[in-house]
Design a protein around this motif. Structure first.
Motif: not given
Lengths: 191, 198
Positions: A33-43
């Motif tokens: 999902k795009i939202s979880t990808s953003l979370g992972m990317g931020g971390a």
């Protein structure tokens, strides 16, 4: 080498996932999902920049003077594991909202080979402290970029019928191959 | 499970590359030539067997709360051994595999077997499990590397199999070829397993 070159190289030409094959596990695992990808990317951006900063200092001011550069793998993996723990504790106390958002992704980063790989590569390339931090941040943004592209495609694919044997990993890998082919178009962008 | 099945488990049924899909980074990165597959596989197998052995032997000493850190430390020590040995005796292979030798530390197959098998079993089964998983990994990445080398360079283990007049498909040596070949191989393995499990 100027900073713009480093950024373009790390972000597009030598994209960490699609050209250097680092961080494939989260790339295939988290990119649903795009939202979880953003979370992972931020971390990853956060930890990778911090890890490169600390490993640079430890390598040049502790390992080199002592003449024990061969200990770098052990030292770096311990630093990364330690940093992930510290970041997790600090975020939990001070920025609970960000902790909620990144929560489950933080522990996963210890085994993300991109973090260790980039720390080792920055040492290998003889980057200065600032170059090393710029390089790792750009690489991490490139990682996030690849993750989001993949997530966007996979969200659409959910709606399509695919042959039974190709479902899951095989199809994801072939899409990654096509993305990687597209990214090859960037080669030659920087001399 | 008998000792034989501890060993064969990693070869086919739970093959780390085609069934569990672990350790994908080295699988994709170093498989440009078949010989790299053997080299990477041997290095990983060595670390896997040694770390499984030591973790199984120390399982009653390592406190449960810090076990992951202890496992990583044990694995990192053996990786450093491999790193230095390969640097000294096989410099060419060492240069080709490059950064992926130190990155054996974060190969999820090794930590996965430590957590799932070695810490719950005694020394001998742990060694067999490590050997089986390691050889399964080696065979799988060598197969992947052979396919890529054959299509991309017309050779396997540097033995030319295609006449010079036929142009080869260079893309398979390049990064996209890694993803595509791996994807199709998993699909073929899924198909074969579906057929023979009935």
């Amino acid at each position: 080498m100027d900073y713009l070159n480093i950024i373009i190289l790390a972000l597009l030409v030598n994209n960490v996932v699609l050209a250097q094959f680092l961080g494939i596990c989260p790339f295939l695992g988290v990119s649903g999902k795009i939202s979880t990808s953003l979370g992972m990317g931020g971390a990853v951006v956060f930890v990778m920049a911090l890890a490169n900063l600390v490993t640079y200092l430890v390598y040049n001011f502790i390992l080199v003077p002592l003449g024990i550069e061969f200990m770098q793998t052990i030292t770096f993996i311990l630093i990364i594991a330690f940093l992930v723990q510290v970041v997790e504790i600090i975020l939990k106390k001070s920025v609970p909202s960000l902790y909620q958002a990144l929560g489950i992704y933080l522990p996963l980063i210890t085994t993300n080979c991109a973090v260790l790989g980039i720390a080792l590569l920055a040492i290998q390339k003889n980057y200065s402290l600032v170059q090393s931090v710029v390089y790792s941040s750009a690489t991490a943004v490139g990682f996030t970029f690849a993750l989001i592209l993949m997530a966007g495609i996979r969200e659409q694919l959910e709606l399509l019928g695919t042959p039974k044997g190709m479902k899951g990993f095989p199809l994801s890998l072939i899409i990654a191959g096509l993305l990687s082919m597209a990214f090859m178009g960037f080669s030659g962008l920087v001399k | 499970m008998s000792n034989v099945s501890h060993f064969t488990n990693g070869l086919v049924k739970s093959n780390p590359t085609f069934v569990l899909v672990l350790g994908t980074c080295p699988t994709l990165a170093v498989t440009t030539a078949a010989i790299n597959g053997i080299g990477m596989g041997a290095a990983t197998t060595f670390v896997l067997v040694c770390s499984n052995l030591l973790i199984a032997a120390l399982k009653n000493v390592i406190p449960d709360k810090v076990r992951i850190a202890a496992f990583i430390l044990i694995i990192a020590s053996f990786v450093t051994v491999v790193d230095l040995v390969m640097k000294a005796y096989t410099p060419d292979l060492y240069n080709t595999l490059g950064i992926f030798i130190p990155l054996i530390v974060v190969n999820c197959i090794i930590l996965g077997r430590a957590e799932a098998f070695a810490q719950k079993n005694s020394v001998f089964p742990a060694i067999l499990d490590g050997l089986g998983m390691g050889i399964g990994f080696t065979l799988a990445i060598t197969l992947l590397a052979s396919v890529r080398e054959l299509i991309g360079n017309g050779s396997i283990f540097n033995v030319k199999l295609v006449s010079d007049n036929i142009s080869t498909f260079l893309l398979f040596i390049l990064p996209p070829g890694a993803f595509i070949t791996y994807g199709y191989l998993i699909a073929i393995m899924n198909r074969l397993r579906a057929r023979y499990s009935n």
